[in-house]
Design an enzyme around this catalytic site. Structure first.
Site, PDB file in Angstrom:
ATOM      1  N   ALA A 377       0.824  -1.212   0.000  1.00 28.21           N
ATOM      2  CA  ALA A 377       0.000   0.000   0.000  1.00 28.21           C
ATOM      3  C   ALA A 377       0.863   1.269   0.000  1.00 28.21           C
ATOM      4  CB  ALA A 377      -0.908  -0.011   1.218  1.00 28.21           C
ATOM      5  N   CYS A 498      13.156   3.224  -0.501  1.00 28.56           N
ATOM      6  CA  CYS A 498      13.360   4.591  -1.022  1.00 28.56           C
ATOM      7  C   CYS A 498      14.344   5.297  -0.099  1.00 28.56           C
ATOM      8  CB  CYS A 498      12.052   5.348  -1.182  1.00 28.56           C
ATOM      9  SG  CYS A 498      11.089   5.492   0.309  1.00 28.56           S
TER      10      CYS A 498
END
Ligand code: SAM
Length: 560
Positions: A377, A498
């Site tokens: 998600a 990330c």
């Protein structure tokens, strides 16, 4: 497939994708030159109630207490007409709104990205906050005001350490700064940012911020703002801003760099150690620059990049084709126009950083494959993978966060890929224990520090602590172990983050390979341009070198 819910107080989650249809539905907007609103949709629900409550109590609990010697209502009463704060047309709306947003971010825990809202009914929502916090309304925000708010709020957050250093230096003593009312400090930060970084006409800035402080707080606050801002204007004119010098031992130099480039000292020390001082400075400069955005055309809905380019040309939004990915287009300005045109709302495209898109290239999803996205998600990568399946195969999208998963499901419908996505609400570790299905490909886009996306997440640098890194590393190891059990013999496991931090990236993979000799590295060189391939065969996008978000991925193959 439904998993078990288990609460785990982990983690941040900073995907490089978000679905703007959701923002538009909820009246969140952002400007072309805004800070990135990565992942804001799922956070909306969590702030909307609690943060609103907190915002509405700022005035009474935080700063009006001092100004009204006991009874905050006394100050509010004259400005209220039938419970609605009176319009004050002398205060510039962008400053009032910026001050309130900064308060909400600092004390309400709301993200800067979330706050770029116009609010229901052309600004009433925003004005509700302003009224409750300041005791008056301003005229409604026009698009120009909104752009200024975005600039000022993003800038004041990014440059907080730098601005506070200047403010404290210009206060008579440190106690004045330490005891300053929170709203007063925000007004000063706005004034300092406008003068030093935006180079706005200084005396107008002084007058406007003095008026705001006097009206929202008390005359004495206005006098203080006047005195400090005027000192600043003089120092700026003489080019003698009191900034720290880069000298002394490592610690002193790190502190000076942290102030000059407005980052936490621990981050500076970490980057100087890993990258060297020059690269660390370049990285901080990148983090302080205005972010650009990439948009992915949703081919699953038959909308090609050529169609997207045509629409952008019609809208006169400057753009460039991505050099790395077929479906992507980069834009630096004009996001507001794209939003208003409804392209995202219609599910024709979504905002997704190319660095995230390349992780999907490394997964290389093929029609008919059974894929699991372990931390899926709000779904940027799942949706992109699903769009590559041509209706054949399945992406099982697991996430521990139910709200975020709901957004993934809604977006999958909108993007017309719901037939090849199964959402699973579960802690991956519990799912893996109970699971009996083995997958062809497994993606673990792990919860991480997000240190690669600081240009887009203005507030993140101040919310991270060095201690978080240890916890995140442990979680990443546990999730990798679980993900490995889902990978079939000959199957692929992709680990991505990330983050630009080697401890969350290469070191996690090295540690995993020691625990799991049944896996080996499969170089990513067949899937992404050579410029992104490390010596070890991993993928790394370097914000400074590639002008993208920082991200990392390792492709591992299970061979026994
Ligand atoms: C980096 S984000 C994923 C972004 C997503 N892959 C995308 O592209 O949109 C990490 C996600 O991990 C989820 N997460 C954290 N701990 C988890 C766990 N133990 N099990 C499953 N999901 C978890 C978070 O809720 C968050 O949504």
């Amino acid at each position: 497939m439904e998993g078990t819910i288990s609460r785990y107080s982990s983690s941040s989650f900073f995907p490089s994708t978000f679905n703007l249809s959701r923002y538009e539905k909820t009246n969140f907007q952002f400007n072309s030159n805004s800070t990135l609103m990565v992942d804001i949709c799922s956070l909306r629900a969590s702030i909307s109630v609690s943060e609103r409550d907190k915002a509405s109590t700022f005035r009474t609990s935080k700063f009006t207490k001092r100004s009204n010697s006991g009874n905050p209502r006394q100050k509010e009463a004259p400005n209220l007409v039938k419970n609605k704060p009176m319009l004050n047309s002398e205060i510039s709306p962008h400053r009032a709104v910026s001050a309130v947003r900064l308060m909400r971010i600092e004390f309400g825990g709301a993200f800067a990205d979330l706050l770029n809202e116009k609010g229901k009914g052309s600004g009433d929502n925003e004005m509700g906050y302003v009224g409750r916090t300041l005791g008056f309304r301003t005229r409604k925000l026009e698009d120009r005001d909104l752009r200024l708010v975005t600039d000022i709020v993003g800038g004041a957050i990014r440059w907080r350490r730098y601005l506070d250093h200047l403010i404290v230096s210009l206060c008579d003593d440190e106690r004045t700064f330490r005891n300053m009312e929170p709203l007063l400090l925000q007004i000063l930060r706005i004034g300092f940012y406008e003068i030093v970084k935006l180079e706005m006409p200084p005396y107008a800035v002084v007058d406007e911020n003095v008026r705001l402080a006097k009206t929202a707080l008390r005359p004495g606050a206005g006098n203080l703002v006047n005195g400090i801002l005027r000192k600043l204007v003089l120092l700026k004119e003489n080019d003698t801003l009191p900034l720290p010098k880069l000298e002394g031992d490592d610690r002193s130099r790190a502190r000076a760099l942290a102030t000059l480039h407005s980052h936490p000292v621990w981050m500076v020390r970490r980057w100087v150690k890993h990258l060297g001082q020059d690269e660390a400075v370049k990285l901080m400069m990148w983090n302080n620059s205005a972010p650009s955005f990439s948009i992915r055309a949703n081919s699953a809905k038959g909308f090609t990049r050529a169609d997207l380019v045509k629409r952008l040309e019609e809208l006169e939004v400057p753009h460039e084709l991505s050099q790395h990915l077929d479906d992507f287009v980069r834009i630096t300005t004009g996001m507001q126009i794209v939003l208003q045109a409804g392209l995202l709302k219609e599910g024709l495209c979504l905002v997704q950083d190319e660095s995230a898109g390349m992780v999907v290239s490394i997964m290389d999803p093929q029609p008919g494959e059974n894929i699991v996205d372990c931390c899926a998600a709000p779904g940027g990568k799942s949706l992109f993978m699903a769009s590559r399946l041509s209706g054949k195969g399945m992406v099982s999208a697991i996430d521990i966060n139910e709200g975020r998963l709901r957004i993934l499901k809604e977006t999958a419908e909108l993007f017309e890929v719901a037939d090849v996505i199964t959402a699973v609400h579960s802690d991956l570790r519990i799912f893996a224990e109970k699971n009996t299905v083995m997958f062809d490909k497994v993606l673990l886009d792990a919860p991480c520090s997000g240190l690669g996306v600081l240009s887009k997440r203005a507030d993140l640098r101040w919310n991270r602590r060095s201690e978080d890194m240890e916890q995140l590393k442990n979680l990443q190891d546990e999730l990798l172990d679980s993900a490995s059990t889902l990978t079939k013999l000959g199957g692929i496991l992709v680990y991505s983050t990330c983050s630009i931090d080697p401890e969350e990236n290469e070191e996690r993979v090295a540690s995993f390979l020691q625990r799991h000799p049944e896996f080996r590295i499969d170089s990513v060189d067949k899937y992404v341009p050579q410029a992104f391939v490390t010596k070890t065969g991993f993928y790394f996008s370097d914000p400074v070198k590639h002008s993208l978000d920082g991200s990392f991925a390792a492709r591992l193959i299970r061979y026994t």
